[in-house]
Enzyme design. Sequence first.
Site, PDB file in Angstrom:
ATOM      1  N   ASN A 150      12.306 -45.018 -51.773  1.00 54.16           N
ATOM      2  CA  ASN A 150      12.362 -45.697 -53.082  1.00 54.16           C
ATOM      3  C   ASN A 150      12.840 -44.763 -54.179  1.00 54.16           C
ATOM      4  O   ASN A 150      13.687 -45.118 -54.982  1.00 54.16           O
ATOM      5  CB  ASN A 150      10.984 -46.249 -53.442  1.00 54.16           C
ATOM      6  CG  ASN A 150      10.597 -47.374 -52.517  1.00 54.16           C
ATOM      7  OD1 ASN A 150      11.437 -48.203 -52.159  1.00 54.16           O
ATOM      8  ND2 ASN A 150       9.343 -47.404 -52.103  1.00 54.16           N
TER       9      ASN A 150
ATOM     10  N   LYS B  46      -8.345 -40.269 -58.135  1.00 53.60           N
ATOM     11  CA  LYS B  46      -7.641 -40.753 -56.942  1.00 53.60           C
ATOM     12  C   LYS B  46      -8.672 -41.374 -56.025  1.00 53.60           C
ATOM     13  O   LYS B  46      -9.828 -40.919 -55.965  1.00 53.60           O
ATOM     14  CB  LYS B  46      -6.956 -39.588 -56.219  1.00 53.60           C
ATOM     15  CG  LYS B  46      -5.823 -39.994 -55.328  1.00 53.60           C
ATOM     16  CD  LYS B  46      -4.522 -40.166 -56.089  1.00 53.60           C
ATOM     17  CE  LYS B  46      -3.394 -40.640 -55.213  1.00 53.60           C
ATOM     18  NZ  LYS B  46      -2.107 -40.708 -55.922  1.00 53.60           N
TER      19      LYS B  46
ATOM     20  N   GLY C 123      15.100 -37.218 -48.028  1.00 52.26           N
ATOM     21  CA  GLY C 123      14.349 -38.471 -48.130  1.00 52.26           C
ATOM     22  C   GLY C 123      15.038 -39.439 -49.067  1.00 52.26           C
ATOM     23  O   GLY C 123      15.154 -39.170 -50.262  1.00 52.26           O
TER      24      GLY C 123
HETATM   25  P1  NAI Z   1       9.175 -43.698 -49.591  1.00 54.08           P
HETATM   26  O1  NAI Z   1       8.192 -43.837 -48.504  1.00 54.08           O
HETATM   27  O2  NAI Z   1       9.850 -44.921 -50.143  1.00 54.08           O
HETATM   28  O3  NAI Z   1      10.361 -42.701 -49.145  1.00 54.08           O
HETATM   29  C1  NAI Z   1      10.187 -41.581 -48.345  1.00 54.08           C
HETATM   30  C2  NAI Z   1      11.476 -41.426 -47.538  1.00 54.08           C
HETATM   31  O4  NAI Z   1      11.440 -40.183 -46.851  1.00 54.08           O
HETATM   32  C3  NAI Z   1      11.668 -42.524 -46.498  1.00 54.08           C
HETATM   33  O5  NAI Z   1      12.977 -43.065 -46.575  1.00 54.08           O
HETATM   34  C4  NAI Z   1      11.432 -41.771 -45.161  1.00 54.08           C
HETATM   35  O6  NAI Z   1      12.190 -42.318 -44.092  1.00 54.08           O
HETATM   36  C5  NAI Z   1      11.906 -40.382 -45.529  1.00 54.08           C
HETATM   37  N1  NAI Z   1      11.391 -39.317 -44.687  1.00 54.08           N
HETATM   38  C6  NAI Z   1      10.166 -39.193 -44.110  1.00 54.08           C
HETATM   39  N2  NAI Z   1      10.080 -38.048 -43.395  1.00 54.08           N
HETATM   40  C7  NAI Z   1      11.266 -37.413 -43.560  1.00 54.08           C
HETATM   41  C8  NAI Z   1      11.788 -36.187 -43.099  1.00 54.08           C
HETATM   42  N3  NAI Z   1      11.087 -35.369 -42.318  1.00 54.08           N
HETATM   43  N4  NAI Z   1      13.050 -35.850 -43.450  1.00 54.08           N
HETATM   44  C9  NAI Z   1      13.786 -36.659 -44.241  1.00 54.08           C
HETATM   45  N5  NAI Z   1      13.343 -37.854 -44.699  1.00 54.08           N
HETATM   46  C10 NAI Z   1      12.102 -38.219 -44.357  1.00 54.08           C
HETATM   47  O7  NAI Z   1       8.429 -42.892 -50.753  1.00 54.08           O
HETATM   48  P2  NAI Z   1       8.858 -42.777 -52.274  1.00 54.08           P
HETATM   49  O8  NAI Z   1       8.115 -43.763 -53.072  1.00 54.08           O
HETATM   50  O9  NAI Z   1      10.344 -42.718 -52.372  1.00 54.08           O
HETATM   51  O10 NAI Z   1       8.244 -41.337 -52.654  1.00 54.08           O
HETATM   52  C11 NAI Z   1       8.864 -40.146 -52.216  1.00 54.08           C
HETATM   53  C12 NAI Z   1       7.988 -38.972 -52.592  1.00 54.08           C
HETATM   54  O11 NAI Z   1       7.803 -38.922 -54.011  1.00 54.08           O
HETATM   55  C13 NAI Z   1       6.567 -39.047 -51.989  1.00 54.08           C
HETATM   56  O12 NAI Z   1       6.161 -37.752 -51.677  1.00 54.08           O
HETATM   57  C14 NAI Z   1       5.727 -39.612 -53.126  1.00 54.08           C
HETATM   58  O13 NAI Z   1       4.383 -39.204 -53.035  1.00 54.08           O
HETATM   59  C15 NAI Z   1       6.410 -38.979 -54.330  1.00 54.08           C
HETATM   60  N6  NAI Z   1       6.234 -39.726 -55.573  1.00 54.08           N
HETATM   61  C16 NAI Z   1       6.668 -41.017 -55.664  1.00 54.08           C
HETATM   62  C17 NAI Z   1       6.542 -41.716 -56.864  1.00 54.08           C
HETATM   63  C18 NAI Z   1       7.067 -43.105 -57.010  1.00 54.08           C
HETATM   64  O14 NAI Z   1       7.236 -43.568 -58.158  1.00 54.08           O
HETATM   65  N7  NAI Z   1       7.355 -43.820 -55.930  1.00 54.08           N
HETATM   66  C19 NAI Z   1       5.930 -41.107 -58.034  1.00 54.08           C
HETATM   67  C20 NAI Z   1       5.542 -39.718 -57.852  1.00 54.08           C
HETATM   68  C21 NAI Z   1       5.678 -39.082 -56.653  1.00 54.08           C
END
Ligand code: NAI
Length: 351
Positions: free
Chosen positions: A182, A80, A179
């Site tokens: 994506n 990382k 959440g």
């Molecule tokens: P993202 O940034 O697109 O989505 C996160 C969402 O959570 C946003 O819509 C945001 O408004 C919401 N959010 C933030 N704080 C919040 C709270 N306190 N309560 C409710 N909602 C809240 O991120 P993404 O890509 O969807 O990833 C989500 C999680 O999955 C992250 O922790 C990421 O590290 C993990 N992850 C993502 C992968 C991927 O392919 N994108 C792969 C492996 C893990």
Amino acid sequence: MNLFDAIDFADHEEVCHFHDRASGLRAIIAIHSTKLGPAVGGCRMWNYVDEEAAIADALRLSQGMTWKSAMADLPLGGGKSVIWGDPGSMKSPALFRAFGRAVETLKGRYYTGEDVGTTPADMAMAARETRFVMGREEAGSSGDPSPFTADGVAMAMEAAALHKFGATDLRGLRIAVQGLGNVGMALAERLYRRGAKLVVADIDAARVARAVETLRATPVGVDRILSIECDILAPCALGAVINDETVDSLRCRIVAGSANNQLHRPEHGDRLHQRGILYVPDFVANAGGLINIAQEVLSPAYDAGRTRTHLSIIPRRLKQVFERAAATATGTHRVADRMAHEIVEGRRVAA
Ligand code: NAI
């Protein structure tokens, strides 16, 4: 900070600091393991409070990548990188080109990619200086990993529901998604199609409105989602949501989501186990995106069909974890950690 004694150090192979005065780059690349193959893991840009926090994040995340690759049966290791700085004000093409040169010095021992605080455009800049960048937005690359992560989490939920309830599908189950980004939104769409009843929360009201309108989801406040009564809770926003404050207020029977490092500490996994809540280890459930992006390192040409076939490792691996945890009366988080360690050490556990 005494690096070798740091709690997160965990026998990392290599931890490198990079500095470029002209662009202001301060970066750390941590390589946890290359035993199974080159280390892969994204580049996070964050305004850490101090250098110690930046190092700790790099160490913890790179070890997680080793475990994730191993449990997904990928011939890859874990690494990382973190760039210490404010992504809102410090980004420049020169900074990411300097970062690319840093990655290049490792000569393919480490592949980078997008992560929190960085974008495909940033990685395109880095890629001008090194070919060891995954997930670029161009023809032939693997594209957005999120839909594949969501596919994998949905499959993980099916495996957990079968183990916990003897349910052959998710129809009628009440699933709370924290959440709707994506991954969370893509997951909610998949669960809706499988007949689940959704409860959702996000700090972004527009995303909640979309899920209510298109997926018949029930909205709840962000302060209530973790304690809502449901069959499955899916943390898809932040890490460490299962912590001292929340662990005893959960009213679900399974926890399965995409967020990395959902347990604040392993003891919180022990507590879930004591409470009879089945925890689906995050680095097994959320490996779909890595499985997809790994093709850029391992395959001559990208093929989404190959990712779909490989995703079946997730439920197969979880079945092993659940069975071993039941047989040893241990929390699934501890079993998954041990199993990943065994795979990396060559005491291979076929799935
Ligand atoms: P993202 O940034 O697109 O989505 C996160 C969402 O959570 C946003 O819509 C945001 O408004 C919401 N959010 C933030 N704080 C919040 C709270 N306190 N309560 C409710 N909602 C809240 O991120 P993404 O890509 O969807 O990833 C989500 C999680 O999955 C992250 O922790 C990421 O590290 C993990 N992850 C993502 C992968 C991927 O392919 N994108 C792969 C492996 C893990």
